[in-house]
Write an enzyme that holds these catalytic residues in place. Sequence first.
Site, short mmCIF file in Angstrom:
data_model
loop_
_atom_site.label_atom_id
_atom_site.label_comp_id
_atom_site.label_asym_id
_atom_site.label_seq_id
_atom_site.Cartn_x
_atom_site.Cartn_y
_atom_site.Cartn_z
N HIS A 1 -6.69 -6.99 -48.93
CA HIS A 1 -6.09 -8.20 -48.37
C HIS A 1 -4.77 -8.54 -49.07
O HIS A 1 -4.62 -9.60 -49.69
CB HIS A 1 -7.06 -9.38 -48.45
CG HIS A 1 -6.73 -10.46 -47.43
ND1 HIS A 1 -7.67 -11.33 -46.95
CD2 HIS A 1 -5.57 -10.80 -46.82
CE1 HIS A 1 -7.11 -12.17 -46.09
NE2 HIS A 1 -5.82 -11.86 -46.00
N ILE B 1 3.58 -12.55 -36.16
CA ILE B 1 3.33 -11.33 -36.92
C ILE B 1 3.31 -10.12 -35.98
O ILE B 1 3.88 -9.07 -36.29
CB ILE B 1 2.03 -11.45 -37.72
CG1 ILE B 1 2.20 -12.49 -38.83
CG2 ILE B 1 1.63 -10.10 -38.32
CD1 ILE B 1 0.95 -12.77 -39.63
#
Length: 317
Positions: A279, A152
């Site tokens: 989130h 990521i």
Amino acid sequence: MTSDVWLPLPLQEIDGLPDGFVYRFWDGGEDGEQEFPGDPADCAVYVVPYMKPVRTRARPLEHMARLEVIQTLTAGVDDMLANLDRVRPGVRLCNARGVHEASTAELALTLTLASLRGIPGFVRAQQDGEWGGGFHPALADKTVLIVGYGAIGSAVEDRLVPFEVARVARIARSSRATERGPVHQLSDLPALLPEADVVILTTPLDDSTRGLVDDEFLARMKDGALLVNVSRGPVVNTKALLAELEAGRLLAALDVTDPEPLPPGHPLWHAPGVLISPHVGGPTSAFGPRARRLIASQMSRYAAGEPLGNLILTTGD
């Protein structure tokens, strides 16, 4: 005996699954109390439901006496790591590397740009019918520190390149060389933090990163710097961050918080200089196709007796 495979997606939605297994759909249900689709003791491969409470995802584990593989659909596996005492030795835990990088990196850049360019203020002004200008920081010419330079973190840097940042510094557990430049180890943080205009957290949550962003970490950040967290909430000490936000010294853009979900009335909601998203780094239109491809690939490997991809650990080792 035929092995069962528990899937959180309907069988007909996944192309390329090998024959020879009994595929059972189980996503925990809306309340997390959905009945098991079969005897958990017959389950050999458990693909963990996505975006369900930890108690739901962990509920079948202690009953899975023949379990061989736990496949998460998340990049982080901290929730499963905390529950591995429920499973027998020899179970392989695999994460969802390759599924979330693009979406999470997109959000990291979105939060960074929105915070720097004052987008939340523009939204409030639009709601009030007010027209206001002024100067805002640009991402161009900034120094960005990525803490947690895995898949990521690398994807975040991919997306930083077109924005003409001055420099990208990279931190991981251990140092290494990459084509883009060096990756520094965690012990180099004190030297790198004061140079960063933007600090982006993409690190996994484990014992070494829980509370990593504490008073000392934040104190080393330069005045006016932006902290972006798309990793896990407990990586950041919320009390310490609140103190810096309320003092007006730092800015923050958070996709994850501690506690999470952030309860109504929590001071973080109304702290100055903070942008919060609930989130949503992973759940986008990119998730479904990539998750289905991962499941089919892993099951093909499992059926052929080949090494599984994305292996994090094997219990008992």
